[in-house]
Design an enzyme around this catalytic site. Sequence first.
Site, PDB file in Angstrom:
ATOM      1  N   CYS A 108      48.372  33.598  32.852  1.00  0.00           N
ATOM      2  CA  CYS A 108      48.578  34.677  34.156  1.00  0.00           C
ATOM      3  C   CYS A 108      50.036  34.029  34.817  1.00  0.00           C
ATOM      4  CB  CYS A 108      46.819  34.373  35.002  1.00  0.00           C
ATOM      5  SG  CYS A 108      45.940  34.277  34.091  1.00  0.00           S
ATOM      6  N   HIS A 242      48.777  35.685  41.367  1.00  0.00           N
ATOM      7  CA  HIS A 242      48.327  36.603  40.521  1.00  0.00           C
ATOM      8  C   HIS A 242      46.553  36.709  41.273  1.00  0.00           C
ATOM      9  CE1 HIS A 242      45.529  36.583  37.340  1.00  0.00           C
ATOM     10  NE2 HIS A 242      45.354  35.646  37.312  1.00  0.00           N
ATOM     11  N   ASN A 273      41.442  41.883  36.560  1.00  0.00           N
ATOM     12  CA  ASN A 273      42.667  40.475  36.265  1.00  0.00           C
ATOM     13  C   ASN A 273      43.568  41.090  35.455  1.00  0.00           C
ATOM     14  OD1 ASN A 273      43.337  37.838  35.330  1.00  0.00           O
ATOM     15  ND2 ASN A 273      42.039  36.422  35.776  1.00  0.00           N
TER      16      ASN A 273
END
Length: 317
Positions: A108, A242, A273
């Site tokens: 990520c 993120h 996500n």
Amino acid sequence: MAGLGTYRPRRVVENLEIAQRFGIDEAWIESRTGIQRRRHAEPDESLVYMAAEAAREALAQARLAASDVDFILLSTTSNARQIPALAPAIARELGAGRAGACDLHAACAGFTYGIVQAMGLIGAGCARHVLVVAAERLSDITDPQNRDTAVLFGDGAGAAVISASDAPGFGPPVWGSDGAAEELFVLRPPVNQLAAHAPRPFIHMRGRALAHRFASLIPPVIHEALNVSCMTWEDVQAFVPHQANLRLIRQWSSALQVPAHVVTATAIIDDGNTSAASIPLAIDRLRSARAVKPGDLALLLGYGVGITWAAMVARLP
């Protein structure tokens, strides 16, 4: 950052669809994650296709042709084929045959890692225009019968053109890693243990342990990213972390006393996500809502499993 482009898959997966699968309340999903919906790629929306579409938009915004690109960096966690890398295929689709191309795997944190790599290539005189692409098809490696992961992950792609400039576009990066915590998020079974009739590999995560780890790790990183840029929150207009969990984002905003004039990205509500792709997708949401404008400064924060992290101040296109 001369241009930014994104691609979101056609299929929208609402919380209700997942809640019915597990016999739970859709409000439970939102209360734990902040997510209301996410996108899942259809069979014709491959990683290469999504990445190339996002890249074309970024190039158009930067007013560049594919032939102007010197290097392509693809950040992805979900290249299921493993070999070969996907970045050369993106170059092929774009018609950027003279560009170097390789994949980057920092989970990520991949988009911010890609920016740092692009800065290095440009600073070393090896490139003038670098295309940093982040694309994920996490639905390929998410177990549809695992409630803890099925509620979280979405698919999508984002791309940014990083170009040489007389004016600085980024502050110094603050990054690091912690390999001692790698078991908190893994793909099982690993490729080297797959038998002829073994189940396909899926994500296995210890979400609470990860959240606890990042809760203490990230605030000092954010402070340092501002300090090394000789800035404070008063100098920036946006905070783009993120998009892992809305509760965690709000926890940091409160603990860091982010002032009211700084808009905090919350794209996780509509995108879920999306791992490496989450930061460019979140910037796109802010721009579409006119919450930021070209030239604004944003603090970008990538953090992911491995564990990896990278934060920096960036001027938005």
